[in-house]
Design an enzyme around this catalytic site. Structure first.
Site, PDB file in Angstrom:
ATOM      1  N   HIS A 283     -17.016  12.993  54.202  1.00 53.10           N
ATOM      2  CA  HIS A 283     -17.017  12.137  53.048  1.00 53.10           C
ATOM      3  C   HIS A 283     -16.301  10.755  53.398  1.00 53.10           C
ATOM      4  O   HIS A 283     -16.661   9.676  52.657  1.00 53.10           O
ATOM      5  CB  HIS A 283     -16.459  12.686  51.785  1.00 53.10           C
ATOM      6  N   CYS A 284     -15.610  10.622  54.528  1.00 56.32           N
ATOM      7  CA  CYS A 284     -14.704   9.467  54.777  1.00 56.32           C
ATOM      8  C   CYS A 284     -15.330   8.488  56.135  1.00 56.32           C
ATOM      9  O   CYS A 284     -15.862   7.552  55.603  1.00 56.32           O
ATOM     10  CB  CYS A 284     -13.397   9.647  55.183  1.00 56.32           C
ATOM     11  N   LEU A 285     -15.312   9.227  57.102  1.00 55.26           N
ATOM     12  CA  LEU A 285     -15.596   8.442  58.381  1.00 55.26           C
ATOM     13  C   LEU A 285     -16.899   7.802  58.416  1.00 55.26           C
ATOM     14  O   LEU A 285     -16.927   6.384  58.744  1.00 55.26           O
ATOM     15  CB  LEU A 285     -15.300   9.139  59.554  1.00 55.26           C
TER      16      LEU A 285
END
Ligand code: NAD
Length: 442
Positions: A283-285
């Site tokens: 969900h982040c990088l």
């Protein structure tokens, strides 16, 4: 300016049940909005520190699971959940937050179809928290977003009706730094960053997190904390892109990229190890660079380095598919009609999170080429969007032309899996641990 003063203020005059909902009132209540990968471990950390925690989520399945003592997050074991259950109060009712001294927002911040920030979850949560805001409440945003989100999105919503930040309520940003699946660092040992809208906001936030974190770093503003979080993630994205590009070059040069990385990593200073792989997920990088780029564009700034890293990483699954094509070609087989077993569908080992997983992109590309696809992942029982369920590993191995190791989960015997198939390709370097002459590596 310590938090207990807030608690007295918020909880003064309370009875045994919430006046609005009739739900039993927690004692020293704290609210967590969004009980996912970030929110649930955080809720338990605060419960473990002695707080009563109101855990709010809009997903009824999660609330049912929690009520039944079932954990849906790999890092949260059910024994810990059971031990802390008496202090965790799952709810879907925002009115229950009125009993809380502080509310921490951990809702998703994904991308829209056009790869722009999708703040709809955040805006919905902000509107609901604002509708139930109590005098003296501290609101903290933990969701990752571009610099300015706390001030531009939450502050106006919470200030509605003439409320003054730093007096009537307190507002801060504190990024979550959790790394699902990691056991060498915890919420307690990972320093926490806090940046409030006013100095009083920052102090309240610092006092709150000092309960669960050994170190709380105070920053001058929410924007600094928001950008620090993006820098951490983009640092990883850029370095992963770099090593993935080196992997592609190594393929052309006939050099083993893993040996190159191992060699460089012997330097005791000035080098930080990143491993090549099938691409970035989670969900982040893959998401955060787009958040930063969106904000930068508003200021006529184009962060080319950041965007290039995203581009290189997004192209990595296509490179993996070309490698698969080559392995099959060497065996005189086209992709079309070949039976390909994908081993590992989540984006990283030991967890079942498939968000932005490169395995999904690899599967789509192979399907477009006509491959007969199946997958095995002990953490991902089904992939509804692909119309697939995880096959039994032994049965899948017995019926495959090519095994592709996309994510190397713990507990899977990769040596035995490779030994059971005619040919394999390994995008994670796990096959360096055993002898096999039927496996190619990234
Ligand atoms: N997963 C990670 O490793 C990680 C690490 C650091 C930061 N973050 C950031 O933390 C935030 C949350 O990520 P996550 O991985 O926990 O997401 P998640 O999808 O696992 O959890 C979010 C939860 O919020 C709930 N939700 C959605 N809208 C809601 C609403 N209006 N009110 C109440 N609940 C609502 C969802 O049902 C879900 O349970 C994101 O901004 C993410 O970028 C995630």
């Amino acid at each position: 300016m310590a938090l207990p003063r807030l608690r007295v203020c918020v909880l003064a005059g309370r009875t045994d049940a919430c006046a609005r909902t009739g739900h039993p009132l927690p004692d020293k209540a704290l609210g967590i909005v969004g009980l996912g990968y970030v929110g649930l471990p955080l809720a338990l950390a605060f419960a473990d520190a002695g707080n009563e925690v109101v855990g709010l989520d809009t997903d009824a399945t999660k609330l049912t699971d929690l009520a039944a003592g079932r954990s849906y997050i790999e890092d949260v074991d059910e024994a810990a959940l059971a031990a802390l259950a008496p202090r965790l109060h799952p709810t879907a009712d925002y009115a229950d937050l009125e009993d809380c001294a502080a509310v921490i927002v951990c809702v998703p911040t994904p991308l829209s179809n056009s790869r722009e920030p999708d703040l709809s979850y955040l805006r919905e949560a902000a509107a609901q928290v604002a509708a139930h805001l109590q005098p003296g409440q501290l609101i903290v945003l933990e969701s990752t977003s571009y610099p300015g989100t706390t001030r531009e999105e939450l502050l106006p919503a919470l200030s509605a009706g003439g409320r003054t930040v730093g007096e009537d309520f307190f507002l801060a940003f504190s990024p979550e730094r959790i790394d699902p699946g990691r056991s060498d660092h915890s919420i307690r040992t990972t320093p926490k960053l806090v940046g409030g809208i006013t100095a009083a906001c920052t102090e309240h936030a610092r006092d709150l997190y000092a309960q669960i974190c050994d170190t709380v770093e105070v920053l001058s503003s929410p924007e600094t904390a928001e950008l620090a979080k993006l820098l951490e993630n983009i640092f990883r994205s850029v370095n992963i892109a770099l090593v993935n590009e080196i992997a592609q070059l190594c393929d052309r040069l006939g050099i083993d990229v893993w040996e190159v990385v191992d060699a460089a990593a012997t330097k005791p200073f000035g080098f930080m190890r990143f491993d090549p792989g099938p691409g970035m997920g989670g969900h982040c990088l893959p998401v955060d660079p787009f958040y930063l780029a969106f904000k930068a564009r508003e200021h006529d700034f184009y962060p080319e380095f950041v965007e290039l890293a995203g581009k290189v990483n997004q192209a990595q699954p296509e490179f993996c598919v070309r490698r698969i094509e080559r392995v099959l070609n060497d065996a005189g087989k086209p992709v079309k009609g070949s039976r390909i077993l994908i081993l590992g569908a989540s984006y990283k080992p030991g967890i079942g999170d498939t968000r932005e997983s490169p395995a999904l992109r690899i599967m789509t590309l192979l399907r477009d080429l006509g491959a007969e696809l199946s997958y095995h992942d002990p953490f991902v029982p089904e992939l509804p969007a692909q119309g697939l369920t995880s096959v039994d590993l032994a049965a899948g191995l017995a019926d495959t032309d090519l095994l592709a190791i996309v994510t190397a989960h713990p507990g899977v015997d990769h040596a035995a899996a490779v030994a059971a198939v005619p040919r394999a390709i390994d995008f994670r370097g796990i096959s360096r641990k055993f002898d096999a002459d039927n496996v190619e590596r990234l």
